[in-house]
Motif scaffolding. Structure first.
Motif: not given
Length: 446
Positions: A372-373, A391-393, A406-413, A415-418
């Motif tokens: 997330r930002n 994400l931009p970084e 193992p790595i788990v990626v998340h954002c808020a909803a 889109y960005r985690s994909a």
């Protein structure tokens, strides 16, 4: 007289046409000029002028193309340092348009060269103001985008001070019934608190806009320079491109190399795959980044891919490919496209299947990456031990991610985690990389 707003939801960008009698002026046009030509034709009007309120950072303007096609005069502040044919348009300058008048007001703050355009009707009364990125509904323009780009640069604190006086001494003194037409709406990164409404009045803004309330200059500067959203890497590039004038939209798009689905790609050039994430998970090219087509595709493309960096563009259909190319062109990235192609036959990579229940039971067995930002992260982490890399970084900070779990990626909803999971999985092959997707909402504290 006709005032018409054109709105691009993807970039949250508003542009305008003003018609009086058979003459038309366009304000802050988008990259594709066709909607303005069509509107002029529908009203049997001739485009005689284009006004740029400032060199835009978040989109590419068609001002030069409109001038070259229609011979319309381009108007902008003399401070812009414009390299295209233009007429300066600053304090005390005006444009007569079949009985009405457009008057320039210098309003530095968002940028040193920002202007607003005050519309005087046939009766000589001021009835509307086109505020560019100076004043939005519920907000004002951020002051930190011209610290390092443009012919005039200034620190954000200096520009914030200028905006304090631009608002107090010029805009806030206008009649309360003057209608406000801004260049952006909610979702734009040119401000931080925009209303869903796309027009307002001076009177309403005096009451509701946080930045127009009574405060001394230092308070305003502190308020305005805090908690601004991130600035995508393409912003500076677009400022410079808009100062020169971009190539014609359709001609430039037509130069994009289109290939079939049987093609050999350069491994050193990133692949942007715009398909839905479910399709991407099932089959994609090795190393591809899943940046799904959506309302903010242009912004995320210009946040992940650097100006001048080549990339391949992959879609499922010719129609989807054309849409993605057009969106890339809105930020001037069409020339970055090495080739545009349908999903190749050798796209046989699959994303790792995620066991949500195992993650819930043993989260300590995973490295969680929060993409997330910073403004979202500062409001609180969803997972206390998460590694925070917006994400931009992410492409530049992959070496910070441990590879022992193992790595788990998340954002808020979701889109960005994909996008984030695909960026990480392209470079880290030692362990599985999972996308938490929309399931993240189940972990939010009520």
């Amino acid at each position: 007289m006709i005032i018409h707003q054109f709105y691009d939801k993807g970039l949250a960008h508003a542009s305008y046409a003003i018609i009086s009698a058979a003459e038309m002026i366009v304000i802050d046009p988008a990259r594709d000029p066709q909607p303005y030509y069509a509107f002029a034709k529908r009203h049997s009007a001739t485009i005689t002028g284009v006004i740029e309120t400032h060199p835009h950072a978040d989109f590419v303007s068609s001002h030069l193309e409109i001038h070259q096609t229609t011979d319309a005069t381009i108007y902008c502040s003399k401070l812009t340092g414009a390299a295209y044919p233009h007429q300066s348009f600053d304090d005390s300058d005006s444009i007569e348009l079949s009985g009405i008048k457009l008057k320039a007001i210098n309003t530095p703050g968002h940028s040193p060269d920002s202007i607003c355009i005050l519309l005087e009707d046939e009766k000589g009364e001021d009835i509307a103001i086109f505020t560019g990125d100076t004043l939005f509904v519920g907000d004002v323009g951020r002051p930190d985008l011209r610290e390092n780009v443009g012919n005039i640069t200034a620190k954000k604190e200096e520009l914030a001070r200028q905006l304090y006086y631009s608002t107090r001494e010029k805009i806030m003194r206008l009649p309360k019934n003057v209608v406000v037409y801004p260049a952006h709406g909610p979702g734009s990164l040119c401000g931080k608190n925009m209303s869903p409404d796309l027009q307002s009045t001076i009177g309403r803004e005096l009451i509701e806009n946080y930045a127009l309330q009574a405060m001394i200059e230092p308070e305003f500067v502190k308020l305005l320079t805090a908690d601004q959203p991130f600035a995508p890497v393409y912003f500076g590039y677009d400022v410079e491109l808009n100062k020169k004038g971009a190539p014609a939209f359709r001609d430039s798009i037509d130069t994009v190399l289109k290939r079939g689905n049987a093609v050999e790609l350069n491994d050193n050039i990133p692949v942007i795959d715009v398909r839905p994430k479910a399709d991407f998970r099932d089959a994609h090219l090795k190393g591809a980044i899943n940046l799904q087509d959506g309302e903010k595709f242009e912004t995320w493309l210009g946040s992940i891919v650097n100006p001048g960096e080549q990339f391949y563009l992959v879609a499922a259909t010719e129609t989807a490919l054309a849409i993605a190319i057009n969106k890339a062109a809105k930020i001037g990235y069409e020339q970055n496209i090495k080739a545009a192609l349908l999903l190749p036959d050798n796209a046989n990579e699959q994303s790792a299947d995620f066991d949500l229940e195992e993650f819930k039971s043993h989260p300590e067995n995973y490295t969680v990456v929060d993409v997330r930002n910073w403004t979202e992260i500062s409001d609180g982490k969803i997972f206390a031990d998460a590694l925070t890399i917006p994400l931009p970084e992410l492409r530049g900070r992959l070496n910070e991610i441990p590879t022992d779990k193992p790595i788990v990626v998340h954002c808020a909803a979701g889109y960005r985690s994909a996008a984030g999971a695909s960026i990480i999985a392209a470079k880290i092959r030692q362990v599985p990389v999972y996308d938490l997707q929309e399931v993240v909402v189940a972990f939010l504290v009520p």
